[in-house]
Write a protein that holds these residues in place. Structure first.
Motif, short mmCIF file in Angstrom:
data_model
loop_
_atom_site.label_atom_id
_atom_site.label_comp_id
_atom_site.label_asym_id
_atom_site.label_seq_id
_atom_site.Cartn_x
_atom_site.Cartn_y
_atom_site.Cartn_z
N GLU A 1 -1.89 1.63 7.38
CA GLU A 1 -2.22 0.75 8.53
C GLU A 1 -3.15 -0.36 8.04
O GLU A 1 -4.09 -0.11 7.28
CB GLU A 1 -2.91 1.59 9.61
CG GLU A 1 -3.44 0.82 10.78
CD GLU A 1 -2.47 0.88 11.95
OE1 GLU A 1 -2.49 -0.05 12.77
OE2 GLU A 1 -1.70 1.85 12.03
N VAL A 2 -2.89 -1.60 8.51
CA VAL A 2 -3.72 -2.72 8.08
C VAL A 2 -4.49 -3.28 9.28
O VAL A 2 -3.91 -3.65 10.28
CB VAL A 2 -2.85 -3.83 7.47
CG1 VAL A 2 -3.72 -4.93 6.89
CG2 VAL A 2 -1.91 -3.26 6.42
N GLY B 1 -3.87 3.50 -0.61
CA GLY B 1 -4.80 3.22 0.48
C GLY B 1 -4.12 3.51 1.80
O GLY B 1 -2.98 3.95 1.84
N PRO B 2 -4.81 3.25 2.88
CA PRO B 2 -4.24 3.50 4.21
C PRO B 2 -3.10 2.52 4.43
O PRO B 2 -3.17 1.37 4.05
CB PRO B 2 -5.41 3.21 5.15
CG PRO B 2 -6.27 2.25 4.40
CD PRO B 2 -6.11 2.56 2.95
N PRO C 1 -7.35 -0.61 -2.38
CA PRO C 1 -8.80 -0.42 -2.28
C PRO C 1 -9.38 0.41 -3.41
O PRO C 1 -10.40 0.06 -3.99
CB PRO C 1 -8.97 0.24 -0.93
CG PRO C 1 -7.79 -0.22 -0.14
CD PRO C 1 -6.67 -0.37 -1.12
N ARG D 1 0.84 -1.21 0.00
CA ARG D 1 0.00 0.00 0.00
C ARG D 1 0.87 1.25 0.00
O ARG D 1 0.59 2.23 -0.66
CB ARG D 1 -0.89 0.01 1.25
CG ARG D 1 -2.07 -0.96 1.13
CD ARG D 1 -3.04 -0.71 2.27
NE ARG D 1 -4.15 -1.65 2.26
CZ ARG D 1 -4.98 -1.80 3.28
NH1 ARG D 1 -4.83 -1.07 4.37
NH2 ARG D 1 -5.97 -2.66 3.19
N VAL E 1 -15.57 0.64 0.45
CA VAL E 1 -14.12 0.46 0.47
C VAL E 1 -13.43 1.82 0.45
O VAL E 1 -12.46 2.07 1.16
CB VAL E 1 -13.67 -0.40 -0.72
CG1 VAL E 1 -12.16 -0.34 -0.89
CG2 VAL E 1 -14.12 -1.83 -0.54
N LEU E 2 -13.94 2.68 -0.38
CA LEU E 2 -13.33 4.00 -0.46
C LEU E 2 -13.43 4.70 0.88
O LEU E 2 -12.50 5.38 1.32
CB LEU E 2 -14.02 4.82 -1.56
CG LEU E 2 -13.74 4.31 -2.97
CD1 LEU E 2 -14.63 5.04 -3.99
CD2 LEU E 2 -12.26 4.52 -3.31
N GLU F 1 -13.45 3.29 3.75
CA GLU F 1 -12.43 2.73 4.64
C GLU F 1 -11.10 3.42 4.38
O GLU F 1 -10.38 3.80 5.29
CB GLU F 1 -12.27 1.22 4.45
CG GLU F 1 -11.34 0.63 5.50
CD GLU F 1 -10.66 -0.66 5.05
OE1 GLU F 1 -10.31 -1.45 5.91
OE2 GLU F 1 -10.46 -0.86 3.84
N ALA F 2 -10.81 3.59 3.09
CA ALA F 2 -9.57 4.27 2.72
C ALA F 2 -9.48 5.61 3.44
O ALA F 2 -8.44 5.99 3.97
CB ALA F 2 -9.51 4.46 1.21
N GLY F 3 -10.59 6.27 3.47
CA GLY F 3 -10.62 7.56 4.14
C GLY F 3 -10.35 7.46 5.62
O GLY F 3 -9.67 8.30 6.21
N LYS F 4 -10.86 6.36 6.23
CA LYS F 4 -10.70 6.20 7.68
C LYS F 4 -9.30 5.75 8.07
O LYS F 4 -8.92 5.79 9.22
CB LYS F 4 -11.70 5.14 8.20
CG LYS F 4 -13.13 5.65 8.30
CD LYS F 4 -13.98 4.70 9.13
CE LYS F 4 -13.98 3.32 8.47
NZ LYS F 4 -14.88 2.38 9.09
N ALA F 5 -8.58 5.27 7.10
CA ALA F 5 -7.22 4.73 7.36
C ALA F 5 -7.30 3.51 8.26
O ALA F 5 -7.31 3.65 9.47
CB ALA F 5 -6.31 5.79 7.97
N GLY F 6 -7.33 2.37 7.70
CA GLY F 6 -7.35 1.15 8.52
C GLY F 6 -7.68 -0.03 7.64
O GLY F 6 -7.79 -1.13 8.11
#
Lengths: 218, 218, 218, 218
Positions: free
Chosen positions: C158-159, C155-156, C203, C149, D210-211, D213-218
């Motif tokens: 952090e996973v 994407g973020p 993502p 990533r 999904v997008l 989530e990308a915004g939330k970072a995780g």
DNA sequence: CATGAATGAGCTTTCATTCAT
DNA sequence: AATGAATGAAAGCTCATTCAT
């Protein structure tokens, strides 16, 4: 219902018979090959039973050994108790002793005795059974000796540990003696036992007896 | 040539040392696990030797057992002979007995004793070794008792089989007693032995002794 | 001395080879008959070794099972590490995935996987090995996904646990799928994995991809 | 005649009850000890039935295993059908999923699942039962997904094999995940499932998700 | 319908002994 | 002289299955 109970009873009897069969076979095998030399399959063959079926009645070979030890001990215990209940005088004790000689000097018994005590040295469960039996034995002997002394007024009624141990050494030494010396005349043992019995049951009489021997030279 | 002989000698010494190593290890293993429970590989490990190498010195496991039995018997024989050669009076016999108690009551010794005699019941070679030993033992005892009686002029010089057997029953019963009753006070045994020794070595004195006990009540 | 060391080394190599032989044979037997269905004698025959000799290298059948599980886990671990060390972009991950498909879809591997996890449900030692492996796996996956990533800025970084679990469900579900559906076209799985990989690694891109599928109707 | 039929019926009911008893007991035993570890006698004891009597209803242990697998599959099939018949929207599917989680994550279920699939790898009869079940499952899933997509107009109505497989990998991977990671937070799984369900049922919505989530970072 | 006694093959494991090195 | 790898028979024990009652 009554039927059911009878069936149950019959089953139990049968099971007891089976257990006896196994113990008898095991006893013979152990006598010939020792606890560890005997194999379950040979025991099974001798008991005319399948190997697997033995395990219905005994959890393991060790269980069989223990059961056998217990049975032997119980037998001896009964013998001693009968002796006590019937015997109150020196004469009856000696007579009982004489009657018990064939059993005491039996080589198979001696072999199993040695096997059991050798095993006790490394199997604590067996040691426990034997030790308990030993305790009973000493109590019974104490009572027997005390009672005879009392009735014959031939010595102190109180019986010391030393006295008990002397008697037990004598009785338990037989197993080794018989194994080493199978052809020795049985009367030798009988005379030895009588001499010790006399010395223990009636110290005064024994003293005279010993003096007599001195006179006979031997 | 001389060189060759020296080499041979050195080799023999080395071999003897090896044999001793094996026997010591085997003795320890047998004591802990019995003849059948002990495995060659465990014996080898204890002897700090490879399994295969043991077979250079002993043909089989049975051979080791027999050799061990012989060695033990020989040791006992030497001990008894020393006792006899030095002992001529009741006092020295009693003193020797007292000195021999720790060995006699030792649990490891008792365990091996029982193991050996149990095995003798089914292995004729071992039985032969032990029976021969027993014969020696009886002769030595006879001589010892006779000599003491002679020196102390305290009874008939001739010693009967019955007397010998009474003594041996006493001595060989110890193994079973010790196994069953490891915590029993050792002085009890000693006193018992002394009493029997007295009765056997000096019947008259023993008679007085027994009468004395009667007086003490116990 | 040097000689001695070389001998030792040679022995070790030989022993390792033996161990491998056993594990290979056991693996084949377990695959065909399961851990409990396979017998030591059959394993020995397959390893071209005597039954007893196997016990020189493994204490018990359970030890073999555990060693096998560990070996399998280590193999997988190495594969994943290689993948991580080499892969930094989505493309390389996908390529690696593609290359790993034959192994992943291999029926034997799947069978052993199921066997191992079924056994883990009742053997805590095996469960421990697998759980430790699982922990490693999750860490490695986390790093792999995070790194990709980062490099693709897609994407973020952090996973989350959820992401990891989704991937693992996918990977570990294969064993059951392959067993039930051995003839299913492998490309179906590959495409499925790629889709999930994309969704997880990138993502945004995945979103577009999914939308595309919507457009294709399927 | 009528009497006769009633008796027959009663008998059948009774037999069915017996069969159920056996299957329940077997299921518990298998779960604890595996197919091979469980013994008929232990199953009989748990079913409160005699060993011999079980053979009136099942030809062999294998028959029991197969019957159990079939019963489990049928149960799952019914559950899925009910889910489908009632569910027409994404919301109801998610709700049903949520309700099904305890069952899905149940360790006993997982254990039996793994056991069954491991066994399928080497027992073709079991493989046949499971494969048939798998076919049904895929058909039902196809219909379910298709119907939801249709009602929500959120994607192509046709459902590809790839999509089906992705869902099944997810569902069937659970057994392994739960076994390895029994303490993992259940909400993690739920969230994972929801995400995948969304992606499958409503690709567009999922893309947005999904997008997000990308915004939330995780 | 129901029981559980009985079987014997097969399991894992250990052992005394041999032999190439 | 010394090693320990290798064998295979036999140990204790469990099991699925049958059958007389």
């Amino acid at each position: 219902m009554v039927r059911c109970e009878m069936v149950k009873k019959a089953r139990e009897i049968r099971a007891d018979k089976r257990r006896r069969q196994v113990l008898d076979a095991a006893s013979a095998c152990f006598r010939e090959e020792g606890f560890h030399g005997a194999s379950m399959s040979r025991i099974a063959a001798r008991a005319e039973m399948s190997v697997g079926h033995i395990y219905r009645y005994f959890d393991s070979k060790e269980t069989i050994i223990i059961a056998l030890v217990q049975r032997d001990c119980a037998k001896f215990d009964r013998w001693l108790r009968r002796m006590i209940s019937s015997a109150a005088t020196i004469e009856t004790v000696i007579a009982n002793l004489r009657r018990g000689m064939p059993w005491l000097l039996n080589r198979d018994r001696a072999a199993i005795f040695l096997e059991m005590h050798a095993e006790a040295g490394r199997n604590s469960k067996i040691a426990a059974v034997l030790t308990e039996m030993d305790h009973n034995l000493r109590c019974l002997l104490k009572e027997l000796i005390g009672r005879v002394r009392r009735t014959s007024q031939s010595g102190p009624e109180e019986v010391t540990d030393v006295t008990i141990e002397v008697v037990l050494l004598q009785l338990q030494g037989v197993a080794a003696r018989v194994t080493l010396n199978p052809n020795l005349d049985r009367s030798v043992f009988l005379e030895g036992f009588e001499r010790v019995a006399l010395a223990v049951l009636a110290p005064e009489a024994s003293a005279q007896c010993v003096l007599k021997e001195a006179g006979k030279a031997g």
